[in-house]
Design an enzyme around this catalytic site. Structure first.
Site, PDB file in Angstrom:
ATOM      1  N   HIS A   1       0.720  -1.294  -0.255  1.00  0.00           N
ATOM      2  CA  HIS A   1       0.003   0.194  -0.010  1.00  0.00           C
ATOM      3  C   HIS A   1       0.349   1.235   0.342  1.00  0.00           C
ATOM      4  O   HIS A   1       1.482   2.002   1.117  1.00  0.00           O
ATOM      5  CB  HIS A   1      -1.143  -0.029   1.211  1.00  0.00           C
ATOM      6  CG  HIS A   1      -1.981   1.197   1.119  1.00  0.00           C
ATOM      7  ND1 HIS A   1      -3.117   0.455   2.192  1.00  0.00           N
ATOM      8  CD2 HIS A   1      -1.500   2.161   0.242  1.00  0.00           C
ATOM      9  CE1 HIS A   1      -3.745   2.167   1.410  1.00  0.00           C
ATOM     10  NE2 HIS A   1      -3.408   2.825   0.957  1.00  0.00           N
TER      11      HIS A   1
ATOM     12  N   GLU B   1      -2.713  -1.554  -3.373  1.00  0.00           N
ATOM     13  CA  GLU B   1      -3.630  -1.178  -2.877  1.00  0.00           C
ATOM     14  C   GLU B   1      -3.327   0.679  -2.897  1.00  0.00           C
ATOM     15  O   GLU B   1      -2.298   1.101  -2.528  1.00  0.00           O
ATOM     16  CB  GLU B   1      -4.041  -1.408  -0.922  1.00  0.00           C
ATOM     17  CG  GLU B   1      -4.161  -3.142  -0.980  1.00  0.00           C
ATOM     18  CD  GLU B   1      -4.658  -3.293   0.739  1.00  0.00           C
ATOM     19  OE1 GLU B   1      -5.268  -4.366   1.324  1.00  0.00           O
ATOM     20  OE2 GLU B   1      -3.859  -2.343   1.203  1.00  0.00           O
TER      21      GLU B   1
ATOM     22  N   HIS C   1      -7.812  -5.412   7.350  1.00  0.00           N
ATOM     23  CA  HIS C   1      -7.382  -4.183   8.927  1.00  0.00           C
ATOM     24  C   HIS C   1      -7.884  -4.973   9.817  1.00  0.00           C
ATOM     25  O   HIS C   1      -9.367  -5.199  10.638  1.00  0.00           O
ATOM     26  CB  HIS C   1      -8.881  -3.122   8.554  1.00  0.00           C
ATOM     27  CG  HIS C   1      -8.112  -1.911   8.477  1.00  0.00           C
ATOM     28  ND1 HIS C   1      -6.705  -0.835   8.383  1.00  0.00           N
ATOM     29  CD2 HIS C   1      -8.139  -1.384  10.499  1.00  0.00           C
ATOM     30  CE1 HIS C   1      -7.020   0.126   8.878  1.00  0.00           C
ATOM     31  NE2 HIS C   1      -6.818  -0.349  10.778  1.00  0.00           N
TER      32      HIS C   1
END
Length: 237
Positions: free
Chosen positions: A43, A70, A190
């Site tokens: 990410h 991401e 997450h």
């Protein structure tokens, strides 16, 4: 079967803390795959405080499982994804300077924008996923964008589970049922950890992939990376 994609942002954070190339991000990604990890997630953020854009380019040559990038689809990110051609791009509405992801997309308000981005990536044969909260109207809005998958933002579940509230899974069950009805693939990520991953997996029908970084790397400090990767895989069976 639910695939385990390991987010290696924290490895890059550790490397960047001292400069140089220790730990070696590319070697860690290679080893995670050898240990049984079924994907690598990165990410990159605009300030490159952990994953650098060049890391994303370098990883393309050594990720032979599934490569997931991401991020917020701003111009530099779009260019990076089109250059790297990962297996999957996950669109996350990060604000610039955000410490970590903290909300899913409003897929109704941003429907036109998301649709445009998704069409661009799909034209390049890149599977798309949208980071969303477990709200039925957001799931339905995601469907209208043409995305292949959604990624359920699981911080709320993880927090409630840590408090002993098993009912915290209920919105995610409802969201997964609706996603399955609409033909959307389901990913999740997450704050998922060894403590809560099995319960989550057992309750979410059609869970295709989980992306886990912070907890997995922290757990590996005590238990070892190879061991932890395989512990997750057993819990996801």
């Amino acid at each position: 079967m639910t695939k385990l994609s390991v987010n290696i942002n924290k490895i890059a954070t550790l490397r960047n803390a001292r400069g140089g190339n220790v730990p070696d991000l590319l070697k860690v990604a290679t080893d995670i795959q050898k240990f049984g990890g079924e994907g690598i997630t990165v990410h990159p953020r605009p300030d490159e405080r952990h994953i650098r854009y060049q890391d994303a380019r370098d990883l393309k040559a050594i990720v032979y499982t599934e490569y997931n990038i991401e991020g917020n689809p701003q111009h530099n990110f779009i260019d990076l994804v089109l250059e790297c051609q990962p297996d999957q791009v996950t669109l996350v509405p990060d604000a610039i300077g955000a410490l970590t992801s903290n909300a899913g997309w409003d897929t109704i308000k941003h429907q036109d924008y998301l649709t445009e981005m998704i069409q661009e990536f799909q034209r390049n044969n890149i599977r798309t996923s949208i980071f969303v909260d477990p709200e039925l109207n957001m799931i339905e809005g995601a469907k209208k964008t043409g995305t292949d998958r959604i990624e359920l933002y699981t911080e709320s579940f993880a927090h409630q589970y840590s408090l002993g509230n098993l009912k915290g899974i209920d919105p995610y069950i409802a969201a997964s049922v609706r996603a399955n009805e609409l033909g959307l693939g389901i990913n999740a990520g997450h704050d998922l950890s060894l403590d809560n991953i099995q319960f989550f997996k057992q309750n979410i029908h059609g869970l295709l992939e989980v992306s886990i970084g912070h907890a997995l790397i922290a757990e590996s400090l005590y238990l070892g990376l190879e061991n932890v990767v395989n512990m997750y895989k057993r819990k996801l069976q």
